[in-house]
Enzyme design. Structure first.
Site, PDB file in Angstrom:
ATOM      1  N   HIS A 101       0.873  -1.182   0.000  1.00 46.99           N
ATOM      2  CA  HIS A 101       0.000   0.000   0.000  1.00 46.99           C
ATOM      3  C   HIS A 101       0.910   1.232   0.000  1.00 46.99           C
ATOM      4  CE1 HIS A 101      -2.479  -2.843   2.479  1.00 46.99           C
ATOM      5  NE2 HIS A 101      -3.522  -2.260   1.959  1.00 46.99           N
ATOM      6  N   ASP A 104       2.228   2.058   3.393  1.00 49.06           N
ATOM      7  CA  ASP A 104       3.163   1.122   4.031  1.00 49.06           C
ATOM      8  C   ASP A 104       4.594   1.577   3.818  1.00 49.06           C
ATOM      9  OD1 ASP A 104       0.939  -0.576   4.251  1.00 49.06           O
ATOM     10  OD2 ASP A 104       1.507  -1.759   2.480  1.00 49.06           O
TER      11      ASP A 104
HETATM   12  C1  XLS Z   1      -7.713  -6.541   4.511  1.00 52.97           C
HETATM   13  C2  XLS Z   1      -7.258  -6.798   3.164  1.00 52.97           C
HETATM   14  C3  XLS Z   1      -6.082  -5.946   2.742  1.00 52.97           C
HETATM   15  C4  XLS Z   1      -5.939  -5.962   1.254  1.00 52.97           C
HETATM   16  C5  XLS Z   1      -5.104  -4.859   0.701  1.00 52.97           C
HETATM   17  O1  XLS Z   1      -8.418  -7.319   5.126  1.00 52.97           O
HETATM   18  O2  XLS Z   1      -6.963  -8.150   3.033  1.00 52.97           O
HETATM   19  O3  XLS Z   1      -4.928  -6.381   3.373  1.00 52.97           O
HETATM   20  O4  XLS Z   1      -5.439  -7.171   0.792  1.00 52.97           O
HETATM   21  O5  XLS Z   1      -5.634  -3.616   1.004  1.00 52.97           O
END
Ligand code: XLS
Ligand code: NI
Ligand code: NI
Length: 436
Positions: A101, A104
């Site tokens: 992300h 991140d």
């Molecule tokens: C959250 C989601 C997230 C997505 C990416 O539950 O799994 O991690 O994969 O935003």
């Protein structure tokens, strides 16, 4: 260059006889299974958020994991060190892909311009590390759910200003994903959902969500990004009603809003079970509607009703998952992203390796089991036999639209009570055990 994981060397394949915890027992990247190498089939990706940014906190307590790369005083230095550590980790593990992300990899600045400048700086570093190591970006995404401005959602927020802010973020995240050669871009709903209809205009929110995605499709064209767009279904958490509930509701939404040609699904195992489905069910539904894109591999806990995001170790799950994926032609340009985090008590950097090695070995075994199931053809044969009635006679005439209700009535009046057959579930389950 500084080593961030000095205890661990490159993880090698040593075979099932090895008792080295830092070796693969089953994942042998170059081994060919059904015409492709294991690496080509499995397309493993490490996720940045859980692996490097989740430090063990839960609603009852803060971080438990101490990491040298998280130790610098300055936030941007932490971001740089973490990126270096991440690429060392990918390389030592031998995965070919990563996912992230925007938030991140670089912390927000005081305003959007500063935030984007910070991102650019870290993306410069990521780009050079990608070039040095050959590790590629499977997909990028936006975190438009952690900051307080997104408390009521991003594109479904009642405030147009928040919608606009989210658009800026996705625009930038698409640009950096494109710059890093990302093979895809994922939209997970985040807080796109609601808590109560007493304060929610659902029709409007759905229209806005769709409008937002159309803007993203337009922008993709504008910048010439040819990666695959994914929607990641999840039924609940953080909101009570997430709009992207499951594969079925995403499919309906994409069709309603004329988006179905632009998206595939990124199916996550733990989200499937939160929706009271199995992972294979969601994969099969996606596949048969031409929407099977990519996979977030993890596992929930049977006794806990939230997204525990554990590492996948269950061989039945990995076998059935790979059985569906192989039969549907694999997941390229998607892959198998470990959207999973180690437990709060697994505090050592070594645990990050154990977790991924275990997940990769579990999927390697799943792949081999599934390939054998396909080669033997016993399960396919059983299904074919069960539906054999449709190949000839009345079955074929129904399927090809040659009969109406009156013809069917005449047919049954002539032939009488239908003959039934056993579903043979127990026999098939016994057969499955022989492959695990
Ligand atoms: C959250 C989601 C997230 C997505 C990416 O539950 O799994 O991690 O994969 O935003
Ligand atoms: Ni996910
Ligand atoms: Ni999740």
């Amino acid at each position: 260059m500084k080593e961030w994981f000095p205890n661990v060397q490159k993880i090698a394949y040593e075979g099932p006889e090895s008792d080295n915890p830092f070796a693969f027992k089953h994942y042998n990247a170059d081994e060919v299974v059904m015409g492709r190498t294991m690496a080509e089939h499995l397309r493993f990706a490490v996720c940045y958020w859980h692996t490097f940014k989740n430090l063990g906190s839960d609603p009852f307590g803060g971080d438990t994991m101490i990491r040298s790369y998280n130790d610098a005083r300055n936030e941007m230095k932490v971001a740089e060190n973490t990126m270096q550590a991440a690429f060392e980790f990918f390389t030592k593990l031998g995965v070919h892909f990563w996912c992230f992300h925007d938030r991140d990899i670089a912390p927000e600045g005081d305003d959007l311009a500063e935030t984007n400048k910070r991102l650019d700086k870290i993306v410069d570093l990521a780009e050079s590390l990608q070039n040095d190591t050959g590790v590629k970006l499977l997909w990028g995404t936006t975190n438009a759910f952690t900051h307080r401005r997104f408390l009521a959602g991003a594109s479904t927020n009642p405030s147009p200003d928040v919608f606009a802010y989210a658009a800026c973020q996705v625009k930038k995240a698409m640009e950096i994903t494109h710059r890093l050669g990302g093979q895809g871009y994922t939209f997970w709903g985040g807080r796109e959902g609601y808590e109560t209809l007493l304060n929610t205009d659902m029709a409007r929110e759905l229209d806005h969500l769709a409008g937002f995605l159309h803007l993203a499709v337009d922008y993709k064209e504008e910048i010439g990004f040819d990666g695959q767009f994914y929607i990641e279904p999840k039924p609940k958490e953080p909101t009570k009603h997430q709009y992207d509930f499951d594969a079925g509701s995403c499919h309906a939404f994409l069709q309603n809003y004329d988006l179905v040609d632009h998206f595939k699904l990124n199916i996550e195992a733990n989200h499937a079970t939160l929706a009271a489905h199995t992972f294979p069910h969601e994969l099969e539904y996606a596949a048969l509607n031409g929407l099977l894109g990519s996979v977030d591999a993890n596992r929930g806990d049977m006794l806990l009703g939230w997204d525990t995001d554990q590492f996948p170790t269950d061989l039945y799950d990995t076998t059935l998952t790979m059985y569906i994926i192989l039969r549907n032609g694999g997941f390229s340009p998607g892959g198998l992203n470990f959207d999973a985090h180690i437990r709060r008590q697994s505090i050592d950097p070594d645990d990050l390796f154990h977790a991924h090695i275990g997940g990769m070995d579990a999927f390697a075994r799943g792949l081999k089991n599934a390939a054998k199931m396909i080669a033997d053809g016993k399960f396919e044969g059983a299904v074919r036999k069960r539906y054999a009635g449709w190949e000839t006679g009345i079955g074929a005439r129904i399927e090809t639209g040659q009969v109406g209700f009156a013809d069917l009535e005449k047919y049954i009046l002539e032939t009488g009570e239908p003959e039934l057959q056993s579903g043979r579930q127990e026999l098939l389950e016994n057969m499955l055990n022989e492959y695990i």
